[in-house]
Every structure is written in structure tokens, then in C-alpha cells.
Design a protein around this motif. Structure first.
Motif, PDB file in Angstrom:
ATOM      1  N   VAL A 126      43.897  25.638  42.012  1.00  0.00           N
ATOM      2  CA  VAL A 126      43.591  26.324  40.874  1.00  0.00           C
ATOM      3  C   VAL A 126      45.164  26.345  40.364  1.00  0.00           C
ATOM      4  CG1 VAL A 126      42.989  28.337  39.550  1.00  0.00           C
ATOM      5  CG2 VAL A 126      41.515  27.369  41.295  1.00  0.00           C
ATOM      6  N   THR A 127      45.455  25.906  39.197  1.00  0.00           N
ATOM      7  CA  THR A 127      46.883  26.490  38.462  1.00  0.00           C
ATOM      8  C   THR A 127      46.641  27.312  37.329  1.00  0.00           C
ATOM      9  OG1 THR A 127      46.842  24.531  36.920  1.00  0.00           O
ATOM     10  CG2 THR A 127      47.484  23.994  39.154  1.00  0.00           C
ATOM     11  N   ILE A 128      47.590  28.251  37.104  1.00  0.00           N
ATOM     12  CA  ILE A 128      47.408  29.161  36.287  1.00  0.00           C
ATOM     13  C   ILE A 128      48.931  29.200  35.395  1.00  0.00           C
ATOM     14  CG2 ILE A 128      47.058  31.536  35.488  1.00  0.00           C
ATOM     15  CD1 ILE A 128      45.380  32.028  37.812  1.00  0.00           C
ATOM     16  N   THR A 129      49.098  28.835  34.191  1.00  0.00           N
ATOM     17  CA  THR A 129      50.208  28.825  33.627  1.00  0.00           C
ATOM     18  C   THR A 129      50.251  29.982  32.401  1.00  0.00           C
ATOM     19  OG1 THR A 129      50.403  26.440  33.683  1.00  0.00           O
ATOM     20  CG2 THR A 129      51.814  27.587  32.111  1.00  0.00           C
ATOM     21  N   LEU A 211      41.202  36.677  35.543  1.00  0.00           N
ATOM     22  CA  LEU A 211      41.027  35.178  35.788  1.00  0.00           C
ATOM     23  C   LEU A 211      41.359  35.184  37.190  1.00  0.00           C
ATOM     24  CD1 LEU A 211      40.643  32.340  34.987  1.00  0.00           C
ATOM     25  CD2 LEU A 211      43.320  32.446  34.248  1.00  0.00           C
ATOM     26  N   LEU A 212      42.165  35.693  37.761  1.00  0.00           N
ATOM     27  CA  LEU A 212      42.372  35.564  39.229  1.00  0.00           C
ATOM     28  C   LEU A 212      41.112  35.954  40.227  1.00  0.00           C
ATOM     29  CD1 LEU A 212      46.046  36.870  39.434  1.00  0.00           C
ATOM     30  CD2 LEU A 212      45.339  34.537  40.138  1.00  0.00           C
ATOM     31  N   LYS A 213      40.610  36.863  39.864  1.00  0.00           N
ATOM     32  CA  LYS A 213      39.256  37.331  40.448  1.00  0.00           C
ATOM     33  C   LYS A 213      38.224  36.614  40.328  1.00  0.00           C
ATOM     34  CE  LYS A 213      40.753  42.493  40.276  1.00  0.00           C
ATOM     35  NZ  LYS A 213      40.367  43.582  39.700  1.00  0.00           N
ATOM     36  N   ALA A 214      38.024  35.924  38.992  1.00  0.00           N
ATOM     37  CA  ALA A 214      36.950  34.812  38.552  1.00  0.00           C
ATOM     38  C   ALA A 214      37.257  33.615  39.441  1.00  0.00           C
ATOM     39  CB  ALA A 214      37.194  34.510  37.114  1.00  0.00           C
ATOM     40  N   VAL A 217      40.487  34.667  43.745  1.00  0.00           N
ATOM     41  CA  VAL A 217      41.852  35.020  44.381  1.00  0.00           C
ATOM     42  C   VAL A 217      41.686  36.375  44.517  1.00  0.00           C
ATOM     43  CG1 VAL A 217      44.347  34.894  44.071  1.00  0.00           C
ATOM     44  CG2 VAL A 217      42.740  32.963  43.393  1.00  0.00           C
ATOM     45  N   SER A 218      42.057  37.013  45.815  1.00  0.00           N
ATOM     46  CA  SER A 218      42.175  38.528  45.836  1.00  0.00           C
ATOM     47  C   SER A 218      43.321  38.868  45.215  1.00  0.00           C
ATOM     48  CB  SER A 218      42.450  38.715  47.542  1.00  0.00           C
ATOM     49  OG  SER A 218      41.095  38.371  48.029  1.00  0.00           O
ATOM     50  N   CYS A 219      43.374  40.364  44.558  1.00  0.00           N
ATOM     51  CA  CYS A 219      44.812  40.581  43.947  1.00  0.00           C
ATOM     52  C   CYS A 219      44.467  42.020  43.557  1.00  0.00           C
ATOM     53  CB  CYS A 219      45.023  39.673  42.440  1.00  0.00           C
ATOM     54  SG  CYS A 219      43.553  40.025  41.411  1.00  0.00           S
ATOM     55  N   SER A 220      45.495  42.565  43.353  1.00  0.00           N
ATOM     56  CA  SER A 220      45.313  44.267  43.187  1.00  0.00           C
ATOM     57  C   SER A 220      44.651  44.464  41.596  1.00  0.00           C
ATOM     58  CB  SER A 220      46.754  44.684  42.838  1.00  0.00           C
ATOM     59  OG  SER A 220      47.494  44.434  44.270  1.00  0.00           O
ATOM     60  N   PRO A 221      43.965  45.493  41.377  1.00  0.00           N
ATOM     61  CA  PRO A 221      43.179  45.806  40.267  1.00  0.00           C
ATOM     62  C   PRO A 221      44.200  46.101  39.119  1.00  0.00           C
ATOM     63  CG  PRO A 221      43.179  47.787  41.532  1.00  0.00           C
ATOM     64  CD  PRO A 221      43.631  46.732  42.549  1.00  0.00           C
TER      65      PRO A 221
END
Length: 235
Positions: A126-129, A211-214, A217-221
Motif C-alpha cells: 500500500v502506498t500513500i502519497t 485511511l491508514l486504519k482502513a 495499518v495500526s496507528c495512533s488515533p
């Protein structure tokens, strides 16, 4: 030269630049230093063989603090990625590889080659720009004037993300990784987040965190930007 779904690379055919140069001008030109990954500690060749469940590439200007604040909890830094403060991290629990890349188009081709061993072994990528909102081109641009961010994607069928439409395109390492996996018939999804605030602040970060959660990808809220030493406000 074109890559289906990922834009076009224009290669100039003119020799005018070279014809204007004298041969002796090249005699004192040294060989450019080859970029290399800067491994930490006793990492090295063993790391290159890691097979991840997912490779996540997050690329954009001044993205280092965002990545270290919301993404890197529980991860181990593998190496630094030239030429700026980019880095590659491994989460042994989720088997996720995370590349946090400062936007630098001048070296994106070389950096893509450095990351290809990881991209080849990843089961999913997955890439996110991150881009400025003013870079988004649309005949209905006024429709998005009040939006914090505009999210578009390539190869994101089955999600609620709208496909990236021309003349918009993905560039940099994200485009390189996505194009290579696409040509190799390996699964890859690419997203572009056009935001009205770069570097990200706490509000502009919310669509990115969502988007990361979707994509799993685990991330801070939430995200708290780095404190600036000076506001540059003069009295």
C-alpha cells in the motif's frame, strides 16, 4: 514510455544540451556517489530477506515527525533511507514493513531500486502519497473547497475511495513501487491524499489516520505536530 494506470514518463530526445558542452568539461566531473541503505546495528543482509504481510509506503514533504508519532509504536527501525531523514521500520507482531519517505523526486528512482527487494517479497503493498490540495486538478474543484482533504486512489477497487482521474498522477517512490508491483502482477493499492495543510497539523492528519486504519495499518488515533521554536511573528 507509459505505465498503465500510473502516468507517463517523458524522455527528451534533444541533444542540444550536450552539443553545447565542451569535451574537457567532463574530465573533472567525478562519479556520483551511489545511494545505499544505512542499516542500524547488526542488521544488514538478514533484513533484506524479510517477507512481510504488507509493505506500507508513506511519502510526502516533512512526513518524518508524523510517521514517528503515529505509526512507529511497536516497530523496530531497520535502516535509514537516503538522502534525507527517511527510514524503514519492521513490526514483528503484525509483520508489517513501513517506509516513511521524505518527498524528493531527484532521487526517487534510486530509492525505489533500494526498496525493491522488500517490495518483491511483500504479500501486499500500500502506498500513500501526501500532496498539497492545490495540486489536485478537477473541473469541479470548487466542489471540494471546504474539504480538509481529497482522497483518491489507483487499484483500490472494493473500497469507497474514488479512482484518481487525469491529469492527476502519482510520482516519487510510491509510483515506482506501485508501477513495479503492477507490472509484476502483484497486489498493490495506491492512495493520494490532497490536503490543505502541509506539514500536517492535528486536523489535516485525521483523513490520513482514517485511511491508514482502513487499509489495516495500526496507528495512533490522533497526531500532535512538532512544536516550532519560533512562530516568526514580529511585533
Amino acid at each position: 514510455m507509459s505505465c498503465p494506470g500510473f502516468g507517463e514518463v517523458n524522455i527528451p530526445s534533444s541533444r542540444a544540451f550536450w552539443d553545447d558542452c565542451e569535451e574537457d568539461e567532463f574530465e573533472n566531473v567525478g562519479q556520483a556517489e551511489k545511494l545505499q541503505l544505512k542499516f542500524d546495528g547488526e542488521s544488514g543482509q538478514n533484513v533484506a530477506a524479510l517477507q512481510s504481510e504488507i509493505l506500507v509506503v508513506v511519502e510526502g514533504p516533512s512526513v518524518t515527525h508524523f510517521g514517528s508519532s503515529v505509526l512507529l509504536n511497536g516497530t523496530k527501525r531497520i535502516c535509514g533511507i537516503p538522502p534525507k531523514t527517511s527510514s524503514l521500520h519492521w513490526n514483528p507482531t503484525s509483520k508489517q514493513l513501513l517506509a516513511v519517505l521524505e518527498d524528493d523526486l531527484t532521487s526517487s528512482g534510486e530509492v525505489t531500486e533500494l526498496l525493491l527487494p522488500y517490495a518483491k517479497l511483500a504479500k501486499k503493498a500500500v502506498t500513500i502519497t501526501l500532496k498539497s490540495k492545490v495540486d489536485f486538478k478537477s473541473e469541479e474543484i470548487q466542489k471540494y473547497s471546504d474539504d480538509i482533504a481529497i482522497v483518491r486512489g489507483v487499484g483500490v477497487n472494493g473500497t469507497d475511495t474514488t479512482e484518481l482521474e487525469a491529469p492527476n498522477f502519482i510520482a516519487g517512490v510510491a509510483a515506482g513501487i506501485a508501477s513495479w508491483r503492477n507490472q509484476a502482477d502483484l497486489p498493490v493499492s495506491s492512495f493520494v491524499v490532497y490536503t490543505d495543510k502541509l506539514p500536517l497539523d492535528s486536523t489535516a492528519a485525521q483523513p490520513v489516520l482514517k485511511l491508514l486504519k482502513a487499509v489495516g495499518v495500526s496507528c495512533s488515533p490522533s497526531y500532535v505536530p512538532a512544536r516550532k521554536e519560533s512562530s516568526y511573528l514580529y511585533m
